[in-house]
Motif scaffolding. Sequence first.
Motif, mmCIF file in Angstrom:
data_model
loop_
_atom_site.group_PDB
_atom_site.id
_atom_site.type_symbol
_atom_site.label_atom_id
_atom_site.label_comp_id
_atom_site.label_asym_id
_atom_site.label_seq_id
_atom_site.Cartn_x
_atom_site.Cartn_y
_atom_site.Cartn_z
ATOM 1 N N ALA A 135 5.109 -1.247 7.473
ATOM 2 C CA ALA A 135 4.001 -0.319 7.253
ATOM 3 C C ALA A 135 4.502 0.990 6.654
ATOM 4 O O ALA A 135 3.918 1.519 5.703
ATOM 5 N N SER A 136 5.587 1.513 7.191
ATOM 6 C CA SER A 136 6.150 2.762 6.658
ATOM 7 C C SER A 136 6.568 2.598 5.210
ATOM 8 O O SER A 136 6.360 3.487 4.383
ATOM 9 N N GLY A 137 7.169 1.459 4.913
ATOM 10 C CA GLY A 137 7.610 1.198 3.547
ATOM 11 C C GLY A 137 6.467 1.135 2.557
ATOM 12 O O GLY A 137 6.578 1.647 1.435
ATOM 13 N N VAL A 174 0.195 -2.065 -0.777
ATOM 14 C CA VAL A 174 0.396 -0.708 -1.288
ATOM 15 C C VAL A 174 -0.944 -0.064 -1.646
ATOM 16 O O VAL A 174 -1.191 1.107 -1.320
ATOM 17 N N ASP A 175 -1.833 -0.812 -2.292
ATOM 18 C CA ASP A 175 -3.153 -0.271 -2.652
ATOM 19 C C ASP A 175 -3.959 0.090 -1.407
ATOM 20 O O ASP A 175 -4.658 1.104 -1.380
ATOM 21 N N ARG A 176 -3.849 -0.734 -0.351
ATOM 22 C CA ARG A 176 -4.552 -0.438 0.903
ATOM 23 C C ARG A 176 -3.987 0.837 1.523
ATOM 24 O O ARG A 176 -4.739 1.685 2.008
ATOM 25 N N ALA A 177 -2.684 1.001 1.498
ATOM 26 C CA ALA A 177 -2.065 2.214 2.051
ATOM 27 C C ALA A 177 -2.487 3.447 1.262
ATOM 28 O O ALA A 177 -2.775 4.501 1.838
ATOM 29 N N ARG A 178 -2.563 3.314 -0.056
ATOM 30 C CA ARG A 178 -2.975 4.443 -0.896
ATOM 31 C C ARG A 178 -4.439 4.819 -0.608
ATOM 32 O O ARG A 178 -4.788 6.001 -0.547
ATOM 33 N N ALA A 179 -5.284 3.823 -0.398
ATOM 34 C CA ALA A 179 -6.713 4.076 -0.155
ATOM 35 C C ALA A 179 -6.970 4.673 1.234
ATOM 36 O O ALA A 179 -7.842 5.524 1.395
ATOM 37 N N THR A 180 -6.230 4.226 2.237
ATOM 38 C CA THR A 180 -6.489 4.658 3.614
ATOM 39 C C THR A 180 -5.591 5.797 4.080
ATOM 40 O O THR A 180 -5.926 6.494 5.031
ATOM 41 N N GLY A 181 -4.412 5.932 3.458
ATOM 42 C CA GLY A 181 -3.477 6.966 3.877
ATOM 43 C C GLY A 181 -2.498 6.501 4.937
ATOM 44 O O GLY A 181 -1.674 7.278 5.408
ATOM 45 N N PHE A 182 -2.569 5.250 5.334
ATOM 46 C CA PHE A 182 -1.598 4.727 6.299
ATOM 47 C C PHE A 182 -1.293 3.271 5.987
ATOM 48 O O PHE A 182 -2.079 2.589 5.338
ATOM 49 N N GLY A 183 -0.145 2.831 6.435
ATOM 50 C CA GLY A 183 0.292 1.465 6.157
ATOM 51 C C GLY A 183 0.028 0.536 7.322
ATOM 52 O O GLY A 183 -0.005 0.959 8.474
ATOM 53 N N VAL A 184 -0.157 -0.738 6.996
ATOM 54 C CA VAL A 184 -0.346 -1.767 8.007
ATOM 55 C C VAL A 184 0.563 -2.935 7.651
ATOM 56 O O VAL A 184 0.610 -3.370 6.503
#
Length: 193
Positions: A135-137, A174-184
Motif C-alpha cells: 500500500a505504501s509503495g 496506483v490510479d486508486r491511490a492517486r484518486a483516494t490519497g491512500f494505498g490499499v
Amino acid sequence: MSVIHKAVELLSFFSPDRPEIGLSEFRALAGRDKATVYRHLEALESVGLLEQVPQTRAYRIGPAVLRLAHLRELTTPRRAGALAVLPRLADATGETAHVSLLDGLQLRQLVHLESTRHSTRVVMENETYPLHATASGTVVLAFGPPALRIGAETALTRFTDATPTTPAALSVAVDRARATGFGVSAHGFEHGV
C-alpha cells in the motif's frame, strides 16, 4: 558504473538474513570476477565499512557504519521525528503505523509502531518493501515522479497470487491511490496482510 559505485554496491547485499558474505558469494551476487571483487572488499575494509570475520573469513558490516549512521541521525533526525507522530497515527487508525524512506525502487523501513487497539497485529519484520506490492509503495508511485513508476514496472516480482505483476494491474492500484490519497494492498506482499 564507477569503481566507487561498484565497491559501495557490495554493501547492499547485506541483510538481516545475510549478515556475513564470503568472497565467492560476493562474486556471484555482483556478477564480477573474483579479483575485482576482492579489491573492492579490501578498499571497503580499509576504511572500516567492512570487517572480516576471523573464524570464517567472510565479511560483515564494519564499525565505520555506526559513526555514519549516528551522524546521519544527528544531522537529519528522521527517526526521532517519525517516533514523535507515530503513536498518534497508530492510535487514531487502530493500525500498525510505519515510516519508510524511498531507496531506489523499494521502500526501506525507518521505524514502525504497532497499534495497542487491536489484539491482531501486523508484525513488520522486513527491512525493505517493494513499491508495486505494498500500500505504501502504490502511494509513492501515485505521487512520485513518472520515472519511478517506469522503473517499478520493470521489476514486478510476484510475492503472492494477489501481487500486481503487470503494468495494467499496477496501474489500477496506483490510479486508486492517486484518486483516494491512500494505498490499499490486500495480500500483495504477504498472505494475511
